[in-house]
Every structure is written in C-alpha cells, then in structure tokens.
Design a protein around this motif. Structure first.
Motif, mmCIF file in Angstrom:
data_model
loop_
_atom_site.group_PDB
_atom_site.id
_atom_site.type_symbol
_atom_site.label_atom_id
_atom_site.label_comp_id
_atom_site.label_asym_id
_atom_site.label_seq_id
_atom_site.Cartn_x
_atom_site.Cartn_y
_atom_site.Cartn_z
ATOM 1 N N ALA A 98 37.740 27.431 72.933
ATOM 2 C CA ALA A 98 36.681 27.848 72.267
ATOM 3 C C ALA A 98 37.014 27.640 70.458
ATOM 4 C CB ALA A 98 36.277 29.223 72.384
ATOM 5 N N LEU A 99 35.763 27.095 69.880
ATOM 6 C CA LEU A 99 35.878 27.169 68.639
ATOM 7 C C LEU A 99 35.500 28.217 67.622
ATOM 8 C CD1 LEU A 99 36.243 25.163 65.718
ATOM 9 C CD2 LEU A 99 33.846 24.506 66.027
ATOM 10 N N TYR A 100 36.084 29.152 67.179
ATOM 11 C CA TYR A 100 36.065 30.271 66.630
ATOM 12 C C TYR A 100 35.442 30.276 65.033
ATOM 13 C CZ TYR A 100 35.847 35.470 66.460
ATOM 14 O OH TYR A 100 35.442 36.720 66.372
ATOM 15 N N ASP B 57 38.574 15.593 62.530
ATOM 16 C CA ASP B 57 39.865 15.568 62.753
ATOM 17 C C ASP B 57 40.343 16.230 64.284
ATOM 18 O OD1 ASP B 57 40.318 14.655 60.388
ATOM 19 O OD2 ASP B 57 40.667 16.305 59.260
ATOM 20 N N HIS B 58 39.781 17.320 64.457
ATOM 21 C CA HIS B 58 40.387 18.242 65.677
ATOM 22 C C HIS B 58 39.587 18.308 66.813
ATOM 23 C CE1 HIS B 58 43.536 19.441 62.834
ATOM 24 N NE2 HIS B 58 42.510 19.768 62.088
ATOM 25 N N SER B 59 38.222 17.764 66.962
ATOM 26 C CA SER B 59 37.332 17.792 68.036
ATOM 27 C C SER B 59 37.979 17.253 69.126
ATOM 28 C CB SER B 59 35.832 17.298 67.684
ATOM 29 O OG SER B 59 35.179 17.371 68.904
ATOM 30 N N PRO B 60 38.198 17.804 70.481
ATOM 31 C CA PRO B 60 38.824 17.028 71.575
ATOM 32 C C PRO B 60 37.793 16.001 72.204
ATOM 33 C CG PRO B 60 39.012 19.200 71.747
ATOM 34 C CD PRO B 60 38.355 19.350 70.575
ATOM 35 N N VAL B 61 36.677 16.353 72.050
ATOM 36 C CA VAL B 61 35.326 15.362 72.343
ATOM 37 C C VAL B 61 35.224 13.986 71.753
ATOM 38 C CG1 VAL B 61 33.437 16.379 71.587
ATOM 39 C CG2 VAL B 61 33.336 15.171 73.642
ATOM 40 N N LEU B 62 35.251 14.375 70.367
ATOM 41 C CA LEU B 62 35.285 13.073 69.418
ATOM 42 C C LEU B 62 36.501 12.263 69.455
ATOM 43 C CD1 LEU B 62 33.581 14.813 66.200
ATOM 44 C CD2 LEU B 62 32.321 13.629 68.354
ATOM 45 N N ASN B 63 37.667 12.900 69.855
ATOM 46 C CA ASN B 63 38.842 11.771 70.042
ATOM 47 C C ASN B 63 39.082 11.389 71.234
ATOM 48 O OD1 ASN B 63 40.552 12.351 67.124
ATOM 49 N ND2 ASN B 63 39.659 14.620 67.623
ATOM 50 N N ARG B 64 38.079 11.511 72.050
ATOM 51 C CA ARG B 64 38.110 10.443 73.217
ATOM 52 C C ARG B 64 37.680 9.267 72.738
ATOM 53 N NH1 ARG B 64 34.599 14.264 76.997
ATOM 54 N NH2 ARG B 64 35.974 16.211 77.134
ATOM 55 N N ASN B 65 38.586 8.140 73.331
ATOM 56 C CA ASN B 65 38.396 6.721 73.013
ATOM 57 C C ASN B 65 36.717 6.398 73.077
ATOM 58 O OD1 ASN B 65 40.765 6.194 72.199
ATOM 59 N ND2 ASN B 65 41.386 5.492 74.651
#
Length: 540
Positions: free
Chosen positions: A465-467, A259-267
């Motif tokens: 960062a992911l905490y 749902d929230h990963s910036p890299v996974l949400n790139r086209n």
C-alpha cells in the motif's frame, strides 16, 4: 489570430523605450497577436497557450464560456504568456489609445516574469515550443492507447498541485558554506546539541579543524575525523542516524509515482510516465503565477498608470483612460480585486519607503503624529528602488504579510465585511465585521493558493500500500474530492492507498470569533483506505 500590424507594432516599440527609461527590464523580443473575442474564449481554457495538449475538459469549458458570453459579452483586453519570446494577445477592437495603456500593462507583466525570483525556473524556458512537443506526444499516445490517455491525464491532474514547487525552486538558492555535511553536523549538532561542549572547547575543536586543513590541504578533513574517531568512536553511527532521521518526507506525489509506482514501471505502462511528466512540468511552470496574482497584477496596474499619463501620444484621451482604469482598479466593498489591492500596496510601499518608514527609527515611534510626520530620507529615488526590490523578492504571501499593516488599512479605509440573515425581512445583510489589520490579512490569506501538504511515508504501508499523511495546517481536506482523487492515485500506484488526515468536528451551536471562525475545533485522526476502488474510513 494574426500578428499586429506595423502601425500597432510601432506603438508597442515606443512603449518599450519609455518603459525601459523608467527602469523596467525585459528581453527585447516579443510577439503580439490580435485575437477575436471567440479566440480569447478558446485560448483561456488552455491558459492562453495555443499549443497546449488537447483535453476534453477544455472543450467543456469552452462551451460553458461561450454560453456566458452570449448572455454577458465581455472579455479581457489582453493576456500575456510567460515564454521566450513573451507572447501577448490583444482584442481586435481595441483603439490605439487603449493599446498604449495595455502595452504598458503587458510590459510590466513581462518585467515581473523575467525578474521575480519565484519565476526563476522559467527564465530560460520556451513554453510554447515545449507545449507543442507535449501536444504531439499526447496525440501519438492517443492513437496508440485511446481513451486510457485521458484517464491518466485526469488522474494526474487530480494531484497536480502536489508537485513540491518550493523544492524545485530551492535548487536555485542552495546555501553552501563550503563545508561537507559531516563537518556541518559535527560543529552544529554533535558538539552543541549532543555533547553540549563549552564555548572554549568548541573554539578549541574549531581551531584544530583549521590547523588540519592548513597542514594537510585536501586531506585535512579526513585527518581531522581520524583523530576525532579515536576520542568519539560513536560519531559515524550518530551521523548516519541523523541523516536518516532528518531526510524530509517527499511532498512531490507525482514525481514519486513516476519514480516508484510498480504499475507505471511495467514495460506496457511506461508511456503513462510521459503523460504524468507533462502534467507535472506544466503544473510547476504555472505555480508562480497563481502564487503572485496580487503582486503581478498590482505591478502591471502601477506601471500602466504611471507610464500612460506621461505618454504624450495619448493627449486628449485622459478621460477615456480614467474611465477604463477606474473599472480595472476600483476597490470593491466585498470580495477581492487583485489589480486594486496590488496597485494600492505598491503605491503605499513606495511612499512609505520614500519617507524612510522601513527603518528601526520609524518602528520605534509610538505616537501617531510622530509617525505621520516622520521623514529621514533625502534620496528622491529610494521609494522607486524599494518597490523594484519588492517586485524581485516577494510572492503574494510575503507581500501581504510584510506590508499590509494597520496604517495601510486605515489609509485606504479597508475592512472585512460579514454577512448575516435578517430573519424578519428574510434578506442577507452585509456589515463591517472588522477594521483590524490582522483580520484583513487573514481574509487575504484565505484567498491565496495553498495546496494541502501530503507527505509520502515510506515503510508505513503494508501489503504494497502507498501511505500518505496529510499535515494539518488548520484546514481539513475537502471531503467531496477525497474519494475520486484517491481512486486516481490507486490506479497510478497499482495497489491500495491509505491517507492519514484529521477531520474537523464542529457543534451546530459552535461559538465563533469576530472573524466568523470557530473558537474551538475538535480534530480527530482518521485513515482513509482506497482498495479495489472502494473507499473506507476508520478512526485512529
């Protein structure tokens, strides 16, 4: 691999009739296949699902198991998949009498899958069909993205135990008293905990709420709170703060990344989310099986024993059955056999329930002789009905926690074994360390599946960062897995990953209790930081 022949299918249909007459409940449609030993070795690496997606680790495991089989040729007599219809596999060299025993065992497994509440999210699920669709998708993605697909699978499988299985299950068991969250907060928290009103005042407010509903119907709640705000204008702010404070931190790391990963949400990377979703749903599907191993195998062993001995088709094979059954359900002196423990527990529970021992009258008794001769139940089917209810409601933890008591330990002469080094003879010696129910339960708890609780802490990570915070439940994380797991999370998140946990510090001459556990453990908070594929650690 081929379907069983008509003669064997006829045997299976006869077993179904007898099993249903005894009380087992399962859907009528089933598929049975004959497989060779080598087929079994290849299927076992895919959880016996032929249509599961291909993954290089499966191939490595197949090679390893083939090597073992050359040295020690043995295989399970059967295995069954929880899908719709249920599919089971049988060894191609089973004689008919053995198939009768195995069919009863399989039917009891199917009954367990289709009636135990921990499997509720799988009750309408065609796993084989879903797995086939997933496999085709993974194959297509491999043709487009090559080895990166396997990297994503590997990183996702490193955290596929962090999927918040109980949250998924709770969707089926939500408690609803018919009131809104606002009303529940007002009467359960605001009045009782914050304002600490008297009972008479509480009842007065409750009566006023009911009057509003009676007078204004659907608008009654709004009218009640309009009155309330004139007396307590701070109420809405207090309610909002309560909701934000009590929102539980998510334990579903895979879903959070989807749902929230910036890299996974790139086209260009959205295909990775499909891979993560496949790994996550497959993990959730199999969660109840690893959480009910003792119950499930015990239930199947109980029924194959009960039904086989009543089946007139196997006359003359009682000794053969006894030999095979003893090998399957023998209680080892060391280690755990889930078939043996589960079978003995179901037999014990049925006998105890039949005597009425799960009652306050029995629990109040202090004398051993009084308990031994207690009986206040005349219903001859009560014990059988009771174990059907246990089959429906329990998982391994609640099964052990509720029914492994001192009487069960004494009745079955169970104990916890210890191991020590005899330095004079330089050999390991095994000894009886404890015969207490508490010790035995602790040994069983240690054998159960229990993934770590890792919370996603929003707002605490800096610079993107992911905490993550590990909730200490008395066991540290396995050190050797931390680096590679966090490396995978960093890849999937696309930025630094921080993990707060606690390390256990033990002295070399640490004192231990009778169960071999350290008496005092010093815990120290530490923070792991994975950044640019480098892991650092600092004390907090």
């Amino acid at each position: 691999m081929q379907l069983i022949d008509q003669k064997t299918k006829h045997i299976m249909e006869g077993c179904k009739e007898r099993a249903r007459s005894a009380g087992l409940r399962f859907q009528d449609e089933t598929l049975e296949y004959i497989v060779s030993n080598r087929d079994m070795i290849e299927l076992m690496q895919k959880n016996m699902i032929p249509t599961l997606y291909d993954y290089w680790v499966h191939d490595v495991e197949v090679l390893k198991e083939k090597g073992k089989y050359e040295l020690y040729p043995s295989n399970p007599y059967e295995t069954v998949i929880n899908t719709r219809p249920a599919i089971s596999f049988y060894n191609d060299n089973n004689p008919d009498w053995l198939n009768v025993m195995i069919f009863y065992h399989v039917l009891a497994h199917i009954d367990f899958f289709q009636n135990n509440l921990y499997f509720q999210h799988t009750w309408d699920y065609d796993l084989a069909g879903k797995a086939l669709a997933d496999k085709r998708l993974i194959t297509r993605l491999r043709s487009e993205h090559g080895r990166w697909v396997d990297y994503v699978i590997e990183f996702a499988r490193g955290i596929d135990n962090l999927v918040a299985y109980h949250s998924e299950l709770s969707r089926f068991h939500k408690f609803d008293n018919g009131c809104s969250k606002r009303v529940n907060y007002y009467f359960d928290v605001f009045l009782q905990q914050e304002k600490k009103v008297s009972t008479s005042e509480y009842v007065k407010r409750l009566n006023r709420y009911n009057e509003c509903l009676k007078e204004r119907g659907e608008l009654g709640e709004d009218a009640f709170f309009a009155e309330l705000l004139t007396q307590h204008p701070e109420f809405d702010a207090a309610f909002e703060k309560y909701q934000s404070d009590t929102s539980p931190a998510s334990l579903d790391l895979l879903q959070f990344l989807i749902d929230h990963s910036p890299v996974l949400n790139r086209n260009e990377n959205k295909w990775m989310k499909s891979v993560l979703e496949i790994v996550r749903t497959t993990s959730i599907y199999f969660q109840p099986q690893v959480r009910t191993k003792i119950m499930n195998e015990g239930w199947a062993s109980y029924w194959h024993e009960q039904l086989f001995l009543q089946d007139d088709r196997i006359n003359g094979h009682e000794v053969d059955f006894a030999r095979v059954n003893a090998a399957v359900t023998a209680m080892p002196k060391m280690g755990l056999n889930p078939y043996a423990l589960g079978l003995r527990l179901f037999n014990w529970i049925e006998a105890q329930a039949q005597r009425g021992c799960y009652s306050m009258d029995y629990q109040r008794l202090q004398g051993l002789e009084e308990r031994r001769h207690f009986s206040n139940n005349s219903d001859q089917t009560h014990g059988r009905d009771f174990i059907f209810k246990v089959r429906e409601d329990c998982c391994d933890f609640t099964f052990i926690n509720s029914f492994v008591d001192q009487e069960f330990i004494d009745h079955n002469k169970l104990f916890v074994a210890g191991r020590r080094l005899n330095r004079g003879r330089m050999v390991w010696e095994y000894y009886v360390r404890s015969r207490k129910a508490d010790s035995y339960r602790n040994m069983l708890y240690d054998s159960l599946y229990h993934p770590p609780k890792i919370e996603i802490v929003s707002g605490q990570g800096t610079d993107g960062a992911l905490y993550l915070r590990h909730r200490n439940e008395g066991k540290p994380l396995v050190q050797e897995y931390i680096a590679n797991t966090m490396l995978g999370i960093e890849f999937l998140w696309g930025g630094p990953v921080k993990l707060e946990t606690e390390d256990a510090e033990l002295d070399s001459d640490q004192e231990t209790d009778e169960e071999g556990r350290p008496v005092n453990i010093n815990w120290s908070k530490v923070l792991y930081n994975m950044h640019d594929r480098k892991l650092t650690k600092e004390r907090l």
